[in-house]
Design an enzyme around this catalytic site. Structure first.
Site, PDB file in Angstrom:
ATOM      1  N   SER A  66     -12.713 -16.784  -9.150  1.00 36.59           N
ATOM      2  CA  SER A  66     -12.701 -15.324  -9.298  1.00 36.59           C
ATOM      3  C   SER A  66     -12.465 -14.616  -7.964  1.00 36.59           C
ATOM      4  CB  SER A  66     -14.033 -14.847  -9.865  1.00 36.59           C
ATOM      5  OG  SER A  66     -14.053 -13.440  -9.910  1.00 36.59           O
ATOM      6  N   ALA A  67     -11.694 -13.528  -8.035  1.00 38.43           N
ATOM      7  CA  ALA A  67     -11.481 -12.674  -6.857  1.00 38.43           C
ATOM      8  C   ALA A  67     -12.786 -12.009  -6.414  1.00 38.43           C
ATOM      9  CB  ALA A  67     -10.427 -11.615  -7.170  1.00 38.43           C
ATOM     10  N   ASP A  68     -13.817 -12.061  -7.266  1.00 38.99           N
ATOM     11  CA  ASP A  68     -15.120 -11.498  -6.866  1.00 38.99           C
ATOM     12  C   ASP A  68     -15.629 -12.180  -5.592  1.00 38.99           C
ATOM     13  OD1 ASP A  68     -14.959 -10.051  -9.225  1.00 38.99           O
ATOM     14  OD2 ASP A  68     -16.623 -11.082 -10.230  1.00 38.99           O
ATOM     15  N   LYS A 102     -23.025 -16.849 -15.087  1.00 39.63           N
ATOM     16  CA  LYS A 102     -23.156 -17.625 -16.321  1.00 39.63           C
ATOM     17  C   LYS A 102     -22.721 -19.060 -16.087  1.00 39.63           C
ATOM     18  CE  LYS A 102     -22.857 -14.154 -19.856  1.00 39.63           C
ATOM     19  NZ  LYS A 102     -22.052 -12.960 -19.688  1.00 39.63           N
ATOM     20  N   ASP A 111      -8.856 -21.873 -10.675  1.00 43.14           N
ATOM     21  CA  ASP A 111      -9.381 -20.600 -11.165  1.00 43.14           C
ATOM     22  C   ASP A 111     -10.695 -20.260 -10.459  1.00 43.14           C
ATOM     23  OD1 ASP A 111     -10.102 -18.323 -12.498  1.00 43.14           O
ATOM     24  OD2 ASP A 111      -9.895 -19.162 -14.519  1.00 43.14           O
ATOM     25  N   GLU A 141     -20.230  -1.219 -12.481  1.00 44.24           N
ATOM     26  CA  GLU A 141     -18.858  -1.605 -12.856  1.00 44.24           C
ATOM     27  C   GLU A 141     -18.538  -1.186 -14.288  1.00 44.24           C
ATOM     28  OE1 GLU A 141     -17.773  -5.378 -14.326  1.00 44.24           O
ATOM     29  OE2 GLU A 141     -19.687  -6.316 -13.803  1.00 44.24           O
ATOM     30  N   VAL A 189     -16.148  -6.759 -10.776  1.00 39.76           N
ATOM     31  CA  VAL A 189     -17.043  -6.718  -9.616  1.00 39.76           C
ATOM     32  C   VAL A 189     -16.216  -6.516  -8.344  1.00 39.76           C
ATOM     33  CG1 VAL A 189     -18.608  -8.118  -8.197  1.00 39.76           C
ATOM     34  CG2 VAL A 189     -18.911  -8.036 -10.685  1.00 39.76           C
ATOM     35  N   LYS A 206      -8.197  -4.800 -17.677  1.00 40.83           N
ATOM     36  CA  LYS A 206      -9.238  -5.314 -16.784  1.00 40.83           C
ATOM     37  C   LYS A 206      -8.613  -5.381 -15.393  1.00 40.83           C
ATOM     38  CE  LYS A 206     -11.312  -9.792 -15.741  1.00 40.83           C
ATOM     39  NZ  LYS A 206     -11.243 -11.210 -16.099  1.00 40.83           N
TER      40      LYS A 206
END
Ligand code: PSU
Ligand code: MN
Length: 303
Positions: free
Chosen positions: A141-143, A160, A139, A25, A107, A87
């Site tokens: 992540s779209a990952d 993390k 919130d 990435e 990602v 981003k």
């Protein structure tokens, strides 16, 4: 082939000859590490992939073109421009492409473009997940959604602890994403090897990972696979040091009203600043370790 996609000649040739390729990435370059360490690391990760028998394909968007395989000059450009590069997650793609702009891929977007190019193994540092307090901010992540729908294996060092790791595992379970510990039953937490949380299954060799991924593909299941590879013990951070930095970064983040796509880059940068060079060195080492496992797994898949 997708008319929006450019595959570098080297990657194209490797794919045509059925040789192993590993995707990388670019948000980790522009938003995940400071310049010039980001560029040095990106090039070092590419070398590690070659040394372990695969061809690297760093993914980004340049002038509105989706790129699988970047030149050294393109990597240098993304690293030097840093957070001024957009981003790009899945929802940003149509806008960046239509504007013929540049973008660093998360990602999620890297998985999407890797799949378009015919690449099925991808190495990174940490994935996005469910943020702490997501029960009110929503919130997530779209990952995680991408892992649910795109057939790519992502090799990471866990996530993390800026995230809610327990909720991240719950969402991955709901979405049917296998989470495999490499040499461990425990979910690693990026800078540390332990989280106190169990993964779904353990694999002890690249051949075992390849067999699991091949079974997922063979059955025609949609979605990807998450491989979590703990940071080597000698490079792990003391848990109390990292936890204190994360707590401070999180409270500054909410005090400053940071939200949306800026949250993760803010937290990453703040944790790195608060822990000094040590966490950056750990970050670099774990990415190299993931690149090695991904290259060996890609090679095992092509056997
Ligand atoms: N976590 C890290 N390093 C990173 C990222 C996450 O430890 O560089 C980057 C990755 O590109 C990841 C993205 O896909 O942040 C997630 O952003 P968001 O939380 O906005 O989905
Ligand atoms: Mn988010």
């Amino acid at each position: 082939m997708n008319p929006y996609l450019d595959i570098s000649p080297e990657v194209q040739q490797a794919l045509a000859e059925g040789r192993p390729v590993v995707a990388l990435e670019s948000t980790i370059i522009s938003h995940g590490m400071p310049y010039p360490k980001n560029v040095e690391t990106a090039l070092r990760v590419e070398r590690t992939i070659r040394e372990n028998g695969a061809v690297p394909a760093t993914i980004a968007i340049i002038g509105g073109r989706l790129k699988a395989g970047l030149s050294e000059a393109e990597i240098e450009y993304l690293g030097k421009t840093g957070r001024a590069v957009a981003k790009v997650s899945r929802r940003d793609l149509p806008v960046i492409v239509a504007k013929k702009a540049d973008g660093a891929t998360t990602v999620a977007t890297t998985m999407l473009i890797a799949h378009m190019a015919g690449i099925s193994v991808f190495a990174t540092g940490g994935i996005g997940g469910v943020h702490r307090g997501a029960e009110t901010t929503m919130d997530v992540s779209a990952d995680l959604e991408e892992l649910a729908q795109t057939p790519v294996m992502v090799v990471c060092a866990g996530a993390k602890a800026i995230l809610d790791l327990k909720l991240t595992l719950e969402v991955l379970e709901t979405k049917g994403v296998p989470v495999i510990g490499f040499g461990t039953e425990e979910l690693p937490a990026f800078y540390t090897r332990e989280s106190g949380l169990k993964v779904d299954a353990r694999a002890d060799s690249p051949a075992e990972l390849a067999a699991m991924f091949a079974a997922q593909r063979g059955m025609g299941l949609k979605g990807g696979m998450l491989v979590t590879n703990p940071i080597p013990q000698e490079f792990a951070m003391p848990k109390d040091v990292i936890d204190a930095a994360i707590e401070q970064a999180l409270s500054e983040c909410s005090a400053q009203g940071i939200h949306g796509k800026d949250t993760t880059p803010f937290l990453l940068a703040r944790v790195a600043e608060l822990t000094g060079g040590d966490s950056l060195e750990s970050n670099i080492r774990l990415v190299l370790n993931n690149a090695m496992v991904a290259a060996k797994t890609a090679a095992a898949l092509w056997k």
